[in-house]
Design a protein around this motif. Structure first.
Motif: not given
Length: 301
Positions: A18, A59-60, A70, A100-102, A107-108
């Motif tokens: 990232q 989300y992961q 996921q 984390v989320y996208r 990605w966050s």
């Protein structure tokens, strides 16, 4: 699977890619929590929830730094949430989780860690508190947690959502000193034994700590020096209230008396004024009558 993916991406690698992407925008980190709790009995189902921004599309979930699952999000009211289910809790699924989320291609930041604990793994410890379960405010107390089978770590937990467990290292028994206690220490406590941070024993029987808020007789002098007794404060406040009410009543009576005196004085002044006018009127009348009499009988004298 849970912790079985050996070839998947790691969380540090995700953050590195990232950074390499030179994205200017930084997404806020998501919130992660477990239902029904972060302590789950062995064999019990648990859900891990991750909440990002409303625009999140994926989300992961990471377990011990490795990608574990996921999910696409679900809209629960205004909340954008992904749910990850563990059918039966075991020592292999206990550990530290992050998510984390996208949003679009970005990605966050990772969430704060969630430490998921499996319980009911070993024997049951015993918990006691000294000098006793009921103590006055300001006194020191000590919880003793003992487990017959040797362990490495003990945890003491107060029931409540915001409570975090305390831990001590020991073999068969440890002490959890606490104090000077206040009414905030009131509550129900349990302890656990553990061989690692994520696999705990059965919980001990609950011990309820009651903090009375008043000091014992043996500490009376110290109590007077440290903190005024609540009963003294109550008595003083009641006396002050009575004195204040009596003062207000006295002021009201004085005002009424002053008003009455003023009213009487005004009436007296009016009466005196009216009497003076009446006297002057009579005097003028008599003088006029005499003048008329003398005018009509000039030879009287």
């Amino acid at each position: 699977g849970w912790g079985s993916v050996s070839h998947c991406s790691c969380l540090p690698g995700l953050l590195l890619s990232q950074t390499v992407g030179a994205q200017k925008e930084i997404l806020s980190k998501p919130i992660i929590w477990a239902k029904p709790d972060f302590m789950i009995p062995k064999g019990t189902r648990v859900s891990i929830l991750c909440q990002g921004t409303p625009e999140a599309v994926e989300y992961q979930l990471y377990f011990e730094g490795h990608l574990s699952a996921q999910r696409r999000p679900k809209q629960l009211g205004r909340r954008n949430i992904a749910m990850f289910h563990i059918p039966a809790m075991t020592p292999h699924t206990a550990g530290q989780y992050k998510c984390v989320y996208r949003r679009k291609k970005l990605w966050s930041e990772p969430s704060d860690p969630l430490d998921l604990v499996v319980t009911e793994m070993y024997d049951t410890p015993t918990l006691s508190v000294h000098p006793g379960p009921e103590v006055p405010s300001g006194k020191n107390v000590t919880f003793y947690c003992r487990l017959g089978t040797a362990t490495s770590t003990f945890f003491l937990l107060k029931e409540g959502r915001s409570s975090r467990p305390q831990h001590r290292y020991g073999n068969t028994q440890v002490e959890f000193p606490m104090g000077p206690v206040t009414t905030a220490h009131r509550g129900t406590y349990r302890c656990f034994g553990s061989y690692n941070n994520y696999a705990w024993s059965f919980p001990s029987e609950p011990v309820k700590l009651l903090v009375t808020g008043q000091h014992s007789v043996s500490h009376c002098r110290q109590s007077v020096l440290r903190t005024p007794d609540l009963a003294v404060w109550d008595h003083t406040a009641q006396n002050l209230l009575r004195m204040g009410l009596a003062f207000l009543v006295l002021v009201a009576l004085m005002c009424l008396l002053a008003e009455d005196c003023l009213w009487r004085k005004r009436n007296q002044e009016k009466a005196n004024g009216a009497s003076s006018q009446e006297c002057r009127r009579r005097f003028r009348t008599q003088r006029q009558m005499m003048a008329e009499n003398y005018g009509s009988h000039p030879n009287v004298l």
